[in-house]
Scaffold this motif. Structure first.
Motif, PDB file in Angstrom:
ATOM      1  N   ALA A 284     -28.611  46.463  -0.431  1.00  0.00           N
ATOM      2  CA  ALA A 284     -27.452  45.577  -0.329  1.00  0.00           C
ATOM      3  C   ALA A 284     -27.363  45.000   1.079  1.00  0.00           C
ATOM      4  O   ALA A 284     -27.142  43.794   1.260  1.00  0.00           O
ATOM      5  N   CYS A 285     -27.575  45.843   2.081  1.00  0.00           N
ATOM      6  CA  CYS A 285     -27.554  45.359   3.471  1.00  0.00           C
ATOM      7  C   CYS A 285     -28.631  44.306   3.676  1.00  0.00           C
ATOM      8  O   CYS A 285     -28.410  43.270   4.294  1.00  0.00           O
ATOM      9  N   HIS A 286     -29.802  44.590   3.116  1.00  0.00           N
ATOM     10  CA  HIS A 286     -30.919  43.669   3.261  1.00  0.00           C
ATOM     11  C   HIS A 286     -30.577  42.304   2.673  1.00  0.00           C
ATOM     12  O   HIS A 286     -30.843  41.262   3.262  1.00  0.00           O
ATOM     13  N   LEU A 287     -29.950  42.320   1.485  1.00  0.00           N
ATOM     14  CA  LEU A 287     -29.612  41.061   0.828  1.00  0.00           C
ATOM     15  C   LEU A 287     -28.555  40.289   1.607  1.00  0.00           C
ATOM     16  O   LEU A 287     -28.459  39.072   1.511  1.00  0.00           O
ATOM     17  N   LEU A 288     -27.758  41.012   2.370  1.00  0.00           N
ATOM     18  CA  LEU A 288     -26.733  40.339   3.159  1.00  0.00           C
ATOM     19  C   LEU A 288     -27.255  39.942   4.528  1.00  0.00           C
ATOM     20  O   LEU A 288     -26.505  39.517   5.386  1.00  0.00           O
ATOM     21  N   GLY A 289     -28.541  40.129   4.707  1.00  0.00           N
ATOM     22  CA  GLY A 289     -29.142  39.716   5.966  1.00  0.00           C
ATOM     23  C   GLY A 289     -28.924  40.707   7.085  1.00  0.00           C
ATOM     24  O   GLY A 289     -29.095  40.394   8.251  1.00  0.00           O
ATOM     25  N   TYR A 290     -28.522  41.936   6.741  1.00  0.00           N
ATOM     26  CA  TYR A 290     -28.295  42.938   7.775  1.00  0.00           C
ATOM     27  C   TYR A 290     -29.416  43.975   7.688  1.00  0.00           C
ATOM     28  O   TYR A 290     -29.235  45.078   7.173  1.00  0.00           O
ATOM     29  N   THR A 357     -19.606  49.242   7.481  1.00  0.00           N
ATOM     30  CA  THR A 357     -18.328  48.690   7.018  1.00  0.00           C
ATOM     31  C   THR A 357     -17.567  47.970   8.128  1.00  0.00           C
ATOM     32  O   THR A 357     -16.466  47.488   7.899  1.00  0.00           O
ATOM     33  N   SER A 358     -18.158  47.928   9.309  1.00  0.00           N
ATOM     34  CA  SER A 358     -17.497  47.159  10.359  1.00  0.00           C
ATOM     35  C   SER A 358     -18.245  45.865  10.670  1.00  0.00           C
ATOM     36  O   SER A 358     -17.780  45.051  11.438  1.00  0.00           O
ATOM     37  N   VAL A 359     -19.418  45.712  10.046  1.00  0.00           N
ATOM     38  CA  VAL A 359     -20.193  44.496  10.301  1.00  0.00           C
ATOM     39  C   VAL A 359     -19.544  43.334   9.540  1.00  0.00           C
ATOM     40  O   VAL A 359     -19.429  43.396   8.316  1.00  0.00           O
ATOM     41  N   LYS A 364     -17.266  40.646   4.840  1.00  0.00           N
ATOM     42  CA  LYS A 364     -16.719  39.368   4.365  1.00  0.00           C
ATOM     43  C   LYS A 364     -17.442  38.872   3.128  1.00  0.00           C
ATOM     44  O   LYS A 364     -16.832  38.315   2.230  1.00  0.00           O
ATOM     45  N   ARG A 365     -18.740  39.068   3.089  1.00  0.00           N
ATOM     46  CA  ARG A 365     -19.462  38.562   1.912  1.00  0.00           C
ATOM     47  C   ARG A 365     -19.276  39.449   0.706  1.00  0.00           C
ATOM     48  O   ARG A 365     -19.484  39.012  -0.422  1.00  0.00           O
ATOM     49  N   ALA A 366     -18.912  40.692   0.920  1.00  0.00           N
ATOM     50  CA  ALA A 366     -18.737  41.584  -0.230  1.00  0.00           C
ATOM     51  C   ALA A 366     -17.310  41.552  -0.761  1.00  0.00           C
ATOM     52  O   ALA A 366     -17.069  41.835  -1.928  1.00  0.00           O
ATOM     53  N   THR A 367     -16.365  41.175   0.076  1.00  0.00           N
ATOM     54  CA  THR A 367     -14.965  41.188  -0.359  1.00  0.00           C
ATOM     55  C   THR A 367     -14.673  39.997  -1.262  1.00  0.00           C
ATOM     56  O   THR A 367     -14.965  38.850  -0.902  1.00  0.00           O
ATOM     57  N   GLY A 368     -14.107  40.275  -2.415  1.00  0.00           N
ATOM     58  CA  GLY A 368     -13.650  39.202  -3.300  1.00  0.00           C
ATOM     59  C   GLY A 368     -14.762  38.451  -4.006  1.00  0.00           C
ATOM     60  O   GLY A 368     -14.518  37.442  -4.656  1.00  0.00           O
ATOM     61  N   THR A 369     -15.992  38.916  -3.917  1.00  0.00           N
ATOM     62  CA  THR A 369     -17.073  38.233  -4.635  1.00  0.00           C
ATOM     63  C   THR A 369     -17.502  39.066  -5.837  1.00  0.00           C
ATOM     64  O   THR A 369     -17.381  40.286  -5.832  1.00  0.00           O
ATOM     65  N   GLY A 370     -17.993  38.381  -6.840  1.00  0.00           N
ATOM     66  CA  GLY A 370     -18.504  39.069  -8.035  1.00  0.00           C
ATOM     67  C   GLY A 370     -17.458  39.926  -8.717  1.00  0.00           C
ATOM     68  O   GLY A 370     -17.726  41.067  -9.085  1.00  0.00           O
ATOM     69  N   LEU A 515     -26.175  39.167  -4.202  1.00  0.00           N
ATOM     70  CA  LEU A 515     -25.478  40.423  -3.982  1.00  0.00           C
ATOM     71  C   LEU A 515     -24.804  40.895  -5.264  1.00  0.00           C
ATOM     72  O   LEU A 515     -24.812  42.074  -5.596  1.00  0.00           O
ATOM     73  N   THR A 516     -24.239  39.941  -6.002  1.00  0.00           N
ATOM     74  CA  THR A 516     -23.535  40.315  -7.225  1.00  0.00           C
ATOM     75  C   THR A 516     -24.506  40.907  -8.244  1.00  0.00           C
ATOM     76  O   THR A 516     -24.230  41.930  -8.863  1.00  0.00           O
TER      77      THR A 516
END
Lengths: 558, 176
Positions: A284-290, A357-359, A364-370, A515-516
């Motif tokens: 999941a981190c990888h997909l978010l570019g982290y 969880t502080s990045v 931001k990309r995980a909140t409210g999506t999917g 991510l979804t």
């Protein structure tokens, strides 16, 4: 000690309820130990029965197994397995069909999660499902019409001549590169229909590498060989499947498994959950570019892989399960090593989670999506972390205890948001719960043998068993046969969760799609390709999920 | 403060240091419990085929050729479950920790034990058992010694003859 039994009171209650509501249609209502309450209904009235059980009793559809019982009973049959979480009991509705032209009314409008099961029944057994659109679903396009591989009169090793009838004739040379390319990861792909940046519809196309494992288990393998085959259903949570299979057989045959074996199974299952969740968090981190988070999640995961090897002899596909118990014992030395490792994993994981969880880009990309709302989650009968992130309080370990789970106490994390962050947090919490469970199991580990002495498996018994896999509930349905299962029905968790992706992806920005899709934790490489179709111009582009995760503007694509 | 939190990772990374090993220049990380390829001790194997029955992936096969019988182990199919070692009655199979099995010669992936079949003490034909199997049975159950050296056909014939020679009552012989 046989698998968990529901309490007498609960059983009587459910039975009374069933007799009252289904009395006018049911031919029989009986309790089958090791499986559930078996209700036989005439095939014409299956819709009524499903409606009552699914809607009035609030049970959810766990799996459907079509069976060719012509050699034994002279009929085709369909077993609908429902789970009644509150009473910890399965309700199995069975309908027998004519052996010449088997057909059954569709229930997909009542229980949307029946969609795939019905298509599968049609495809593999030739059971016509009336009142819905039927199409080829699992078998390849060039599979001959009218040859139904799960029927008992079809040999397991036939290789029919491919019939090109259904294909369009294409002139000139053709190079098949695309979602079916053998060099790619598991070929499973989604078609996302988009308007601008917005996803308007989703089509899923899977089963390109359907291996016919059920058929193999029913025709070539023996009872004690199938666990090794079952373990290869999934490359990440394989042990789940071998436990589920062995439990189903043990339930059907009422085999007493020694307690120590049950504890070892639970222990290894939890170690497997640790590595699977850590893997997912990394991905999941990888997909978010982290990618830094990805690296560190996998650094921690590596310790659990080594631990698994120490406990079982192999990093993956542990191969320690047999019907009746396990093959490998653990000693004091190993217990010490397990405790050291989980302590280390716990410390490191807590530190990492604090960072992740502080990045901002992750949160931001995980909140409210999917978002998957609760009522949709229920309608699609989703399972596992996906269900728990949408407010469904459902965990097989607690609701239908198996192995040693009734001896330990643990919390079931439930979030109501239903978004990607909730699914992430459910998994984070579960890692910490798993560590607690491992400690409790080792603390209480009983002495004794690890393999049952008597292994007698009578024919014609039904067994149902479910296991909470890292991805959700895995369920196996078995009818015992001579020397091997007569029918072995496997339903892996992702099977239940993928249809719900439609809801999660619809009307969401395309950039959130990777991510979804990943958030249901599909056996990940299975979904490594995405087709983007522009709904206005009908242009298609196939790109990999990795690339899609790197772009944030649809203009670069089309 | 929370803005600085992501930078904690630098500390974590610094403390954990390099975690990978320079394999193959350093020894691989394999625990003592690791299951690799199997080794069959040809001096102990009796050719009974118990391992073949247990093998889920058909890596072990029995090949019969007249007077000989080969137990073949093909690494290409092996799933390293070690079930064969569990079921071997004489403990001829051991699980090794070898896993670096890649090769450019397919012959390296096959290994076999050749057995000779016992001949029937009565008619001289090959029996279904290997010589070693018979000596194994004899060493375990000495009482069977007279029949054990016969093939199944001769054994049946002997049995019927024994009956006809008056052990028990004969109702009559049907005509040929």
């Amino acid at each position: 000690m046989v698998d968990f039994e529901p309490s007498k009171q609960d059983l009587e209650e459910v039975r009374a309820q069933l007799t009252e509501k289904l009395g006018h249609i049911a031919r029989s209502v009986e309790y089958v130990p090791g499986a559930g309450i078996l209700v036989e209904v005439p095939v014409k009235r299956i819709r009524e029965a499903v409606k009552i059980i699914h809607n009035d009793l609030d049970a959810y559809l766990r799996t459907v197994a079509g069976v060719d019982e012509r050699p034994v009973k002279g009929v085709f049959s369909a077993y609908y397995v429902f789970g009644l979480d509150s009473k910890h009991v399965n309700i199995i509705v069975v309908a027998y069909m004519d052996s010449d032209k088997p057909s059954i009314p569709s229930v997909v409008d009542i229980a949307p999660s029946a969609d795939w099961y019905e298509l599968e029944m049609y495809d593999l057994l030739g059971i016509r499902v009336e009142g819905r659109r039927l199409y080829r679903f699992i078998l390849p396009e060039d599979w001959p019409e009218g040859l139904y591989p799960l029927r008992k009169d079809v040999a397991y090793n036939i290789r029919p001549e491919p019939s090109l009838r259904s294909r369009e004739a294409i002139s000139g040379p053709r190079i098949p590169v695309g979602p079916y390319h053998p060099a790619l990861h598991e070929p499973e792909y989604f078609e996302l229909y988009v308007e601008g940046e917005r996803v308007v519809d989703v089509r899923y196309n899977g089963f390109h590498v359907h291996r016919g494992i059920e058929k193999l288990g029913e025709s070539r393998f023996t009872y004690q060989q199938v666990p090794f085959l079952a373990e290869r259903i999934c490359g990440i949570c394989g042990f789940v499947h071998s436990v589920c299979y062995t439990q189903a057989v043990e339930n059907a045959a009422r085999i007493d498994v020694p307690e120590r074996a049950l504890y070892i199974r639970s222990l290894v299952l939890e170690v497997e959950r640790l590595h699977s969740h850590l893997l997912w968090i990394g991905v999941a981190c990888h997909l978010l570019g982290y990618d830094a988070g990805f690296m560190h999640a996998w650094r921690i995961r590596e310790k659990t892989m080594v631990l698994a090897e120490l406990l079982t002899g192999s990093r993956k596909t542990y191969g320690i399960n047999l019907v009746g118990g396990v093959r490998k014992d653990i000693n004091r030395d190993k217990i010490g090593k397990v405790l050291d490792t989980v302590k280390w994993v716990e410390d490191e994981f807590k530190k990492l989670v604090e960072v992740i969880t502080s990045v901002p880009q992750v949160v931001k990309r995980a909140t409210g999506t999917g978002i998957l709302p609760k009522h949709d989650a229920r309608a699609y009968s989703v399972v596992g972390p996906v269900a728990r992130a949408s407010g469904l309080n459902r965990d097989v370990r607690r609701d239908y205890p198996y192995a040693a789970y009734k001896e330990v106490s643990f919390k079931v994390p439930v979030y109501s948001e239903g978004d990607n962050l909730a699914r992430l947090l459910v998994r984070v919490d579960e890692v910490l719960e798993s560590i607690e469970i491992i400690r409790q199991l080792l603390d209480q580990l009983p002495q004794g043998p690890i393999m049952a002495e008597e292994l007698e498996i009578p024919e014609g018994r039904i067994g149902v068993s479910s296991v909470e896999a890292p991805r959700g509930e895995d369920i196996h349905f078995i009818i015992t046969g001579k020397g091997r299962p007569y029918r072995w029905r496997v339903r892996a968790p992702t099977y239940q969760n993928i249809p719900a992706l439609k809801v999660m992806l619809k009307d969401a920005p395309l950039a959130d799609a990777p991510l979804t899709i990943a958030s249901i934790d599909p056996c990940f490489s299975c979904t490594d390709r995405v087709v983007v179709v522009d709904a206005r111009t009908r242009k298609r582009r196939i790109i990999s999920l990795r690339k899609l995760s790197k772009i944030n503007c649809i203009g670069c694509l089309i | 403060m929370s803005l600085l939190k992501p930078f904690k990772l630098i500390g974590i990374a610094h403390r954990s240091g390099v975690v990978t090993v320079r394999y193959p220049f350093q020894p691989p990380l394999v625990t003592p419990e690791f299951r690799g390829r199997i080794r069959i001790d040809a001096s102990k194997c009796i050719g009974c085929g118990a391992c073949v029955n247990a093998c889920p992936s058909n890596a072990l096969t029995l090949v019969d050729d007249g007077e000989r019988r080969a137990l073949n182990y093909f690494i290409g199919r092996c799933i390293y479950c070690g079930r064969c070692a569990d079921v071997c009655p004489v403990g001829a199979i051991t699980i090794s920790r070898e896993f670096e099995l890649a090769t450019d010669n397919i012959g390296d992936l096959n290994s076999r034990v050749i057995h000779y079949k016992a001949t029937c003490s009565c008619c001289g034909e090959e029996t279904t058992a290997t010589e070693r199997m018979i000596s194994y049975v004899v060493s375990r159950v000495p009482v069977t010694e007279t029949y054990v050296h016969m093939g199944s056909r001769c054994r049946k014939r002997r049995f019927i003859e024994g009956l006809m020679m008056g052990r028990g009552m004969i109702y009559g012989e049907s005509e040929r």
